[in-house]
Scaffold this active site. Structure first.
Site, short mmCIF file in Angstrom:
data_model
loop_
_atom_site.label_atom_id
_atom_site.label_comp_id
_atom_site.label_asym_id
_atom_site.label_seq_id
_atom_site.Cartn_x
_atom_site.Cartn_y
_atom_site.Cartn_z
N SER A 7 -1.64 -3.70 -7.50
CA SER A 7 -1.16 -2.37 -7.11
C SER A 7 -1.14 -1.47 -8.34
CB SER A 7 0.25 -2.48 -6.53
OG SER A 7 0.86 -1.22 -6.56
N HIS A 32 -5.28 -2.00 -4.84
CA HIS A 32 -4.26 -1.57 -3.88
C HIS A 32 -3.68 -0.22 -4.32
CE1 HIS A 32 -1.17 -2.41 -0.78
NE2 HIS A 32 -0.30 -1.88 -1.64
N ASP A 34 -0.97 2.73 -3.43
CA ASP A 34 0.26 3.04 -2.69
C ASP A 34 0.45 4.54 -2.58
OD1 ASP A 34 1.45 0.39 -2.16
OD2 ASP A 34 1.44 0.22 -4.34
N MET A 36 2.74 7.43 -1.18
CA MET A 36 4.10 7.69 -0.68
C MET A 36 4.34 9.19 -0.63
SD MET A 36 6.17 4.89 -2.94
CE MET A 36 5.46 3.28 -3.32
N HIS A 65 -2.56 1.78 1.12
CA HIS A 65 -1.32 1.48 1.82
C HIS A 65 -0.54 2.79 1.99
CE1 HIS A 65 2.86 -0.73 1.46
NE2 HIS A 65 2.70 -0.14 2.63
N MET A 67 2.53 4.97 3.00
CA MET A 67 3.97 4.95 3.26
C MET A 67 4.39 6.40 3.45
SD MET A 67 4.89 2.09 0.42
CE MET A 67 3.26 2.27 -0.32
N MET A 136 5.55 -6.49 4.31
CA MET A 136 6.30 -6.04 3.13
C MET A 136 7.36 -7.07 2.78
SD MET A 136 4.96 -3.27 2.10
CE MET A 136 6.11 -3.07 0.72
N PHE A 142 8.98 1.19 -4.28
CA PHE A 142 8.96 0.96 -5.72
C PHE A 142 8.34 -0.40 -6.07
CE2 PHE A 142 12.48 3.61 -4.48
CZ PHE A 142 12.31 4.72 -5.30
N GLY A 143 7.72 -0.45 -7.22
CA GLY A 143 7.25 -1.73 -7.75
C GLY A 143 8.39 -2.44 -8.46
N GLY A 144 8.16 -3.69 -8.80
CA GLY A 144 9.12 -4.43 -9.63
C GLY A 144 10.35 -4.94 -8.94
N ASP A 174 3.01 -7.97 0.28
CA ASP A 174 3.16 -6.92 -0.73
C ASP A 174 4.60 -6.84 -1.20
OD1 ASP A 174 3.04 -4.64 -2.27
OD2 ASP A 174 2.38 -3.32 -0.66
N GLY A 176 6.89 -8.27 -4.99
CA GLY A 176 7.52 -9.41 -5.67
C GLY A 176 6.67 -10.65 -5.77
N GLY A 196 1.77 -5.92 -8.33
CA GLY A 196 1.81 -4.78 -9.23
C GLY A 196 2.36 -5.15 -10.58
N SER A 197 3.70 -5.29 -10.64
CA SER A 197 4.34 -5.53 -11.94
C SER A 197 3.90 -6.86 -12.56
CB SER A 197 5.87 -5.49 -11.80
OG SER A 197 6.29 -6.32 -10.74
C1 DX5 Z 1 5.97 -1.00 -2.83
C2 DX5 Z 1 4.47 -1.07 -2.90
C3 DX5 Z 1 3.92 -2.21 -3.64
C4 DX5 Z 1 4.38 -2.37 -5.05
C5 DX5 Z 1 4.30 -3.82 -5.40
O1 DX5 Z 1 6.32 -0.03 -1.93
O2 DX5 Z 1 3.92 -1.09 -1.60
O3 DX5 Z 1 2.50 -2.25 -3.53
O4 DX5 Z 1 3.63 -1.63 -5.97
O5 DX5 Z 1 4.81 -4.00 -6.67
P1 DX5 Z 1 5.34 -5.41 -7.20
O6 DX5 Z 1 4.20 -6.36 -7.14
O7 DX5 Z 1 5.77 -5.07 -8.60
O8 DX5 Z 1 6.47 -5.80 -6.29
ZN ZN Z 2 1.75 -1.46 -1.36
#
Ligand code: DX5
Ligand code: ZN
Length: 214
Positions: A7, A32, A34, A36, A65, A67, A136, A142-144, A174, A176, A196-197
């Site tokens: 991501s 990927h 995101d 939003m 993706h 959102m 999800m 948010f990531g992380g 998607d 964690g 992502g993270s």
């Molecule tokens: C959250 C996003 C994810 C996010 C995943 O809303 O859809 O794609 O970036 O990030 P990690 O892998 O850090 O949880």
């Molecule tokens: Zn995503």
């Protein structure tokens, strides 16, 4: 083998083109993206100009993706980029079946996304029409964030539903995802993981991507 879609939300946006190129060179399967809108989720990310720049830098297909509140408006913003997948949230669409047909008519593979609280039964009657279900495993925005454990049970339930209604349907997870939970995710039936993270935060991103392609 599990496919990996890093991501870009966790990339360095000041150096975005190089970040995208690097994960492609390191062997990711999809990129990927995101999107939003600040309404469906409490965060605002990127629009067509930046997604276009990501697409130009990428040598891998995009996995978009959404959102957002107004799904069709956003599908129209991205349809000319020829992404592999566009996924939208079942919670935010009054006419998911119609939107799935529309995405497919554009030559894009439709995918449906479920928030952590959403029951798999809510997508049972559209499973035949999608190419992928995106589960999800964090709250979107948010990531992380930390992986929500009940997602494993949900993946297993969706896998069973897919076997009955659409055995070719892919399952993507998607939120964690990392090298600690990848084995359990594979056993549960996941085909594609978003990370992502974990990928962008690793000193060795190539190794991080490979550690998920099990
Ligand atoms: C959250 C996003 C994810 C996010 C995943 O809303 O859809 O794609 O970036 O990030 P990690 O892998 O850090 O949880
Ligand atoms: Zn995503």
């Amino acid at each position: 083998m599990i496919k990996v879609a890093p991501s870009v939300l966790s990339a360095d946006f000041g150096n975005l083109a190089n970040e995208v190129k690097s994960i492609c060179d390191f062997g990711c399967d999809f990129v990927h993206v995101d999107v939003m809108d600040g309404h469906f989720v409490p965060n605002l990310t990127i629009g067509p100009l930046v997604v276009d720049a990501i697409n130009k830098a990428s040598t891998k297909p995009l996995d978009i993706h959404l959102m957002v509140e107004n799904n069709t408006f956003f599908v129209d913003l991205f349809k000319n980029l020829n992404p592999e997948f566009i996924s939208f949230h079942i919670e935010e669409e009054k006419h998911p079946h119609r939107l799935i047909q529309y995405i497919r008519s554009l030559g894009i593979r439709p995918a449906i996304t479920l928030n952590p609280h959403t029951h798999p039964s809510s997508i049972e009657y559209i499973l035949e029409d999608v190419d992928m279900v995106l589960v999800m495993s964090v709250n979107p925005g948010f990531g992380g964030q930390k992986f929500i454990e009940s997602s494993i049970k949900k993946i297993k339930e969706i896998k069973e539903l897919c076997q009955k209604r659409n055995p070719k349907c892919l399952i993507e997870i998607d939120g964690g995802v990392n090298d600690k939970n990848i084995k359990e995710l594979k056993e549960a039936g996941v085909d594609i993981v978003v990370a992502g993270s974990y990928v962008f935060g690793s000193e060795n991103r190539e190794k991080a991507i490979k550690s998920l392609q099990i």
